[in-house]
Design a protein around this motif. Structure first.
Motif, mmCIF file in Angstrom:
data_model
loop_
_atom_site.group_PDB
_atom_site.id
_atom_site.type_symbol
_atom_site.label_atom_id
_atom_site.label_comp_id
_atom_site.label_asym_id
_atom_site.label_seq_id
_atom_site.Cartn_x
_atom_site.Cartn_y
_atom_site.Cartn_z
ATOM 1 N N PRO A 5 0.828 -1.210 0.000
ATOM 2 C CA PRO A 5 0.000 0.000 0.000
ATOM 3 C C PRO A 5 0.864 1.263 0.000
ATOM 4 C CG PRO A 5 -0.400 -1.346 1.976
ATOM 5 C CD PRO A 5 0.615 -2.051 1.169
ATOM 6 N N HIS A 6 0.330 2.324 -0.561
ATOM 7 C CA HIS A 6 1.122 3.545 -0.717
ATOM 8 C C HIS A 6 1.110 4.463 0.508
ATOM 9 C CE1 HIS A 6 3.302 6.495 -3.125
ATOM 10 N NE2 HIS A 6 2.476 7.425 -2.668
ATOM 11 N N PRO A 7 -0.029 4.669 1.198
ATOM 12 C CA PRO A 7 -0.069 5.680 2.260
ATOM 13 C C PRO A 7 0.834 5.343 3.440
ATOM 14 C CG PRO A 7 -2.292 5.083 1.550
ATOM 15 C CD PRO A 7 -1.364 4.085 0.942
ATOM 16 N N VAL A 8 1.424 6.367 4.027
ATOM 17 C CA VAL A 8 2.257 6.170 5.208
ATOM 18 C C VAL A 8 1.472 5.492 6.316
ATOM 19 C CG1 VAL A 8 3.451 7.396 7.064
ATOM 20 C CG2 VAL A 8 3.814 8.082 4.686
ATOM 21 N N ARG B 299 7.602 5.904 9.987
ATOM 22 C CA ARG B 299 6.952 7.217 9.908
ATOM 23 C C ARG B 299 5.623 7.245 10.651
ATOM 24 N NH1 ARG B 299 8.774 6.991 3.601
ATOM 25 N NH2 ARG B 299 10.873 7.858 3.940
ATOM 26 N N ASN B 300 5.463 6.331 11.598
ATOM 27 C CA ASN B 300 4.188 6.195 12.297
ATOM 28 C C ASN B 300 4.327 6.212 13.816
ATOM 29 O OD1 ASN B 300 1.761 5.630 10.393
ATOM 30 N ND2 ASN B 300 3.441 4.459 9.469
ATOM 31 N N HIS B 301 5.368 6.833 14.320
ATOM 32 C CA HIS B 301 5.580 6.803 15.771
ATOM 33 C C HIS B 301 4.395 7.388 16.539
ATOM 34 C CE1 HIS B 301 9.533 5.196 15.438
ATOM 35 N NE2 HIS B 301 10.050 6.258 14.832
ATOM 36 N N GLN B 302 3.854 8.503 16.075
ATOM 37 C CA GLN B 302 2.724 9.100 16.793
ATOM 38 C C GLN B 302 1.482 8.225 16.684
ATOM 39 O OE1 GLN B 302 2.763 12.102 18.726
ATOM 40 N NE2 GLN B 302 0.801 11.207 19.387
ATOM 41 N N ARG B 303 1.206 7.714 15.512
ATOM 42 C CA ARG B 303 0.042 6.829 15.353
ATOM 43 C C ARG B 303 0.199 5.563 16.186
ATOM 44 N NH1 ARG B 303 1.288 8.470 10.170
ATOM 45 N NH2 ARG B 303 -0.153 9.975 9.256
ATOM 46 N N MET C 232 1.165 0.603 13.553
ATOM 47 C CA MET C 232 1.150 -0.640 14.320
ATOM 48 C C MET C 232 -0.231 -1.285 14.338
ATOM 49 S SD MET C 232 3.098 -2.780 15.844
ATOM 50 C CE MET C 232 4.631 -1.900 16.166
ATOM 51 N N GLU C 233 -1.265 -0.486 14.283
ATOM 52 C CA GLU C 233 -2.604 -1.066 14.256
ATOM 53 C C GLU C 233 -2.798 -1.923 13.012
ATOM 54 O OE1 GLU C 233 -7.240 0.206 15.089
ATOM 55 O OE2 GLU C 233 -5.730 1.775 14.811
#
Length: 321
Positions: free
Chosen positions: A66-69, A238-242, A74-75
């Motif tokens: 998939p393309h989106p960051v 690139r997903n530390h906050q998420r 983690m979810e």
């Protein structure tokens, strides 16, 4: 050789290398790797009476990209593993084994989806509990605010890291793999780089490469990344906050399943943000931790650098479940 299957899940299709029959063991690789990083474990796990299943994580190799960051938070990653277990073993939970990024993925799948996880083992990256702040905040405090280089900070901007790695995949993998292996001398991962420098600056290309990664092994990895690129793998960083926002929902929960940790004495992961009593921390967060070993002289690529030693710990642990 294992049999390859493409397992279609609700969001993605994962390529799986499968061998053996019996209770399911799912093996999850890290960055920048592949199902192939478990090549020394698949056969022994199958011979021990299990269905060994080593996957390409989403974004890698033969799996969906998939393309989106945000598709790599983690979810989503834990959701993939839980859905894969449901597809391959609908009537029984599975054992999960992960290395590098694969370790947080399996630790957090065990935490958030205990209905799908019978036991969990992590290599290289220990489990220290539900985070109290985003990892990006720690990077800022320890590295960026002091003008120091940290590879995950370099990975944040979309484009430059991809371009650097994809310009010469073979050279990039050789240099990165070697720099954090147990064979590299002290200083092979430079400590004096400044924020804004790139990943590969200052990393040596060894000749010859240490024997644990043969030319044929490297050929396989190179072909995989030349096909799939690096955007998906880098998006995981690139997903530390998420990741933080997702995992905070599980504050107060511990991993109760039987657990195992194997690390390397020379693995920089164990010291990148300061040293503490990791064994005590892991024991508090995983009360059923049945083993925690540090392999002398081993670097980051645990199960590839020391396959016999890893298998000598992993197989008896599996048999004890």
């Amino acid at each position: 050789m294992p049999t390859f299957r493409e397992i279609t899940l609700p969001e993605v299709t994962l390529r799986c290398a499968i061998e053996g029959q019996g209770p399911l063991v799912v093996m999850v690789h890290g960055f920048p790797e592949s199902w192939y990083s478990w090549r020394h474990q698949i056969g022994p796990v199958a011979e021990a009476g299990f269905t060994a299943c080593a996957i390409d994580v989403r974004g890698y190799g033969g799996s969906s990209r998939p393309h989106p960051v945000e598709a790599y938070d983690m979810e989503h990653m834990t959701g993939d593993i839980a859905a894969l277990v449901e597809a391959l073993s609908p009537d029984a939970p599975a054992v999960l084994v992960g290395h590098d990024w694969g370790a947080p993925i399996v630790w957090n799948t065990a935490l958030t989806r205990p209905d799908r996880v019978r036991a969990v083992a992590g290599l290289s990256v220990p489990y220290t509990g539900v985070p109290k702040r985003p990892f990006s905040d720690m990077i800022e405090a320890v590295f960026t605010s002091r003008g120091k280089f940290f590879y995950q900070a370099w990975f944040q901007n979309i484009g430059p890291a991809e371009a650097e790695l994809e310009a010469d995949v073979r050279g990039a993998l050789r240099r990165f793999y070697y720099a954090i292996s147990g064979d590299a001398p002290d200083g092979a991962w430079p400590s004096d780089k400044t924020h804004g420098q790139s990943l590969l600056e200052g990393l040596a290309d060894p000749d010859p490469f240490p024997a644990w990664l043969t030319p044929e092994d490297l050929d396989y990895y190179v072909a995989e990344f030349e096909r799939s690129g690096f955007r998906g793998p880098l998006n995981r960083y690139r997903n530390h906050q998420r990741d933080f926002d997702f995992l905070r929902r599980f504050e107060g929960r511990r991993i109760e399943q039987p657990a195992l940790f194997i690390g390397g004495e020379r693995d920089l992961v164990l010291s990148m943000l300061g040293k503490g009593d990791l064994m005590a921390i892991m024991g508090a967060e995983m009360p059923n931790l049945r083993g925690a070993d540090i392999l002398p002289g081993c670097g980051h690529w645990t199960q590839q650098e020391r396959p016999a030693e890893v298998n000598a710990r992993l197989i008896p642990w599996l048999a004890s479940l």
